[in-house]
Design a protein around this motif. Structure first.
Motif, PDB file in Angstrom:
ATOM      1  N   GLY B  38      53.972  13.942 136.641  1.00 54.90           N
ATOM      2  CA  GLY B  38      55.015  14.833 137.066  1.00 54.90           C
ATOM      3  C   GLY B  38      54.835  14.998 138.467  1.00 54.90           C
ATOM      4  O   GLY B  38      53.854  14.758 139.039  1.00 54.90           O
ATOM      5  N   ALA B  39      55.808  15.571 139.204  1.00 53.32           N
ATOM      6  CA  ALA B  39      55.982  15.923 140.301  1.00 53.32           C
ATOM      7  C   ALA B  39      54.894  16.964 140.827  1.00 53.32           C
ATOM      8  O   ALA B  39      54.429  16.732 142.041  1.00 53.32           O
ATOM      9  N   ASP B  40      54.237  17.862 140.137  1.00 58.28           N
ATOM     10  CA  ASP B  40      53.259  18.941 140.455  1.00 58.28           C
ATOM     11  C   ASP B  40      52.052  18.403 140.447  1.00 58.28           C
ATOM     12  O   ASP B  40      51.268  18.746 141.310  1.00 58.28           O
ATOM     13  N   GLY B  41      51.876  17.316 139.840  1.00 58.34           N
ATOM     14  CA  GLY B  41      50.361  16.726 139.935  1.00 58.34           C
ATOM     15  C   GLY B  41      49.425  17.549 138.927  1.00 58.34           C
ATOM     16  O   GLY B  41      49.716  18.656 138.407  1.00 58.34           O
ATOM     17  N   ALA B  43      46.381  19.570 137.394  1.00 57.49           N
ATOM     18  CA  ALA B  43      45.559  20.700 137.837  1.00 57.49           C
ATOM     19  C   ALA B  43      44.355  20.348 138.641  1.00 57.49           C
ATOM     20  O   ALA B  43      43.734  19.469 137.796  1.00 57.49           O
TER      21      ALA B  43
END
Lengths: 273, 273
Positions: B38-41, B43
């Protein structure tokens, strides 16, 4: 002792099978039971069910390794015209190929030549490190024996020199229903095995014909890899499974894979995708 | 993004590697990270270590499946005199063969002809069910790419028609150090790869030579089996690995297996049992 993994309401339970009784065991899975054979036997939960009230899952559902020996019966070598190998011809299966002893087999639409291969299966008990082992140590590490049918898509098997694709279709290898401990069947030294399709005998043989016996197979494998509780070794198939006949499995057929003293898989062929 | 599994005090941690920084991630393992790109990468735990302070484990330590393609570079086919296959020649490896990118390789005393095979590895991300897939869907399920060396005992490989034993020695396949996500290297379409032993080039090639590319390999496999996050597919080796040379790996040698844009494995050969 006969051991099994049974499905009750979608949950898996290790069990001991005695006649019509399925006695649930306290261990988490059958690998745990197999890893510590002993005179006392495994602890029981106290719950006993009738055999008709349970479904049989593959006795081991997540083996660490599954190895298979090809070309291990002289009768099968003769029918396919291959010389006797000097070493066990080994390939593998994924755990995703395994189904229970009475589960239907969904014949895949892309595998056009599905054929039966009834086989004796060695189930490992105590772990063995990589290294040289004597036949006594090899057999001492066996947890038991069971039945499988290494259903093979002959067309995919012939795609290249490596047989894997014909042997690796998801959910096409019935195994079980029970693991029989070694002392009960003298390490499967002299057991008849048979495969029938719709009541007609396709394969008939005896484990006395095995070119490489369980101790030799385990001795060869442990030259390169350690073995763990629940690891499975399919030992090869007798004559009666040559693709030359053009006689392949079809939807609607019932396949029975039977070994004397162990048990039988009964699998209905159905159309798959 | 570069992903790795690092060992700290014997514990495994998934991590993101950026230059000299090793950023620990909150997921339990890298399979979880790979399964939801995903774009967020992913955690992060907040803990950042220096690359020199960690050891690299195999990026995926317990893959559900490991498949390997043989005969996939024309240059390698030519040197061993085998015609171009019509399908990927597939075999498997056990997870027990994997070691970290900088771990020593204990050359077994029974495998007398150990040889290098540098390979591009496809690491699966999103799961794929069994069935027909388009090249776009196949590539969309790739989590990333890494490096391995499919060190092979040529004598055991030749024991029978099936190559498995030569490929299945425990702890002989270095893999990693990092998985590089597909967008960073254009799905490994044009990467140089090289294997050196004690500074001498043994193999040199480019992934442009692959006879079956990642989309085709995945498309073939999913005809028979589902693929899961973290599954590994070794894609074959270029020329420079023919047993005819009689030039085998020996204790004391340093083997480097390198792919441009991904990274390198550096493995010292030591005497094993």
């Amino acid at each position: 002792m006969k051991l099994a993994t049974v499905r009750i309401d979608g949950q898996l339970h290790p069990a001991r099978v005695e006649g019509d009784d399925v006695v649930l065991l306290s261990d988490e899975n059958l690998e745990q039971v197999l890893s510590r054979p002993g005179a006392d036997g495994p602890a029981e939960t106290g719950q006993v069910l009738s055999r008709s009230a349970v479904e049989f899952a593959p006795p081991v559902t997540r083996p660490n390794k599954i190895l298979c020996v090809g070309l291990n019966y002289l009768s099968h070598l003769q029918e396919i015209g291959i010389p006797r190998p000097k070493h066990p011809a080994l390939f593998t299966k994924f755990a995703s190929t395994l189904i229970g002893a009475e589960d239907p087999i969904e014949l895949p639409s892309v595998g056009a030549e599905p054929m039966w291969e009834v086989e004796l299966v060695i189930v490992m008990g105590r772990p063995l490190s990589r290294g040289s082992v004597t036949p006594e140590i090899a057999l001492g590490a066996v947890g038991g024996y069971t039945v499988a049918n290494d259903v093979t898509m002959r067309d995919f098997q012939r795609h290249t020199s490596q047989w894997l694709p014909g042997k690796a279709f998801d959910r096409t290898t019935p195994i079980g229903p029970v693991i029989v401990t070694p002392e009960e069947i003298d390490h499967a030294r002299d057991l008849e095995l048979r495969c029938e399709v719709d009541g007609e005998t396709r394969q008939f043989g005896s484990t006395t014909e095995l070119l490489f016996d369980p101790a030799q197979i385990i001795g060869y494998i442990t030259q390169f890899a350690a073995l763990h509780p629940g690891d499975l070794i399919l030992t090869g198939t007798p004559a009666g499974s040559s693709p030359e006949t053009g006689n392949f499995l079809r939807p609607g057929q019932l396949m029975r894979s039977w070994i004397a003293g162990i048990g039988e898989c009964r699998n209905l062929m159905v159309s798959g995708s």
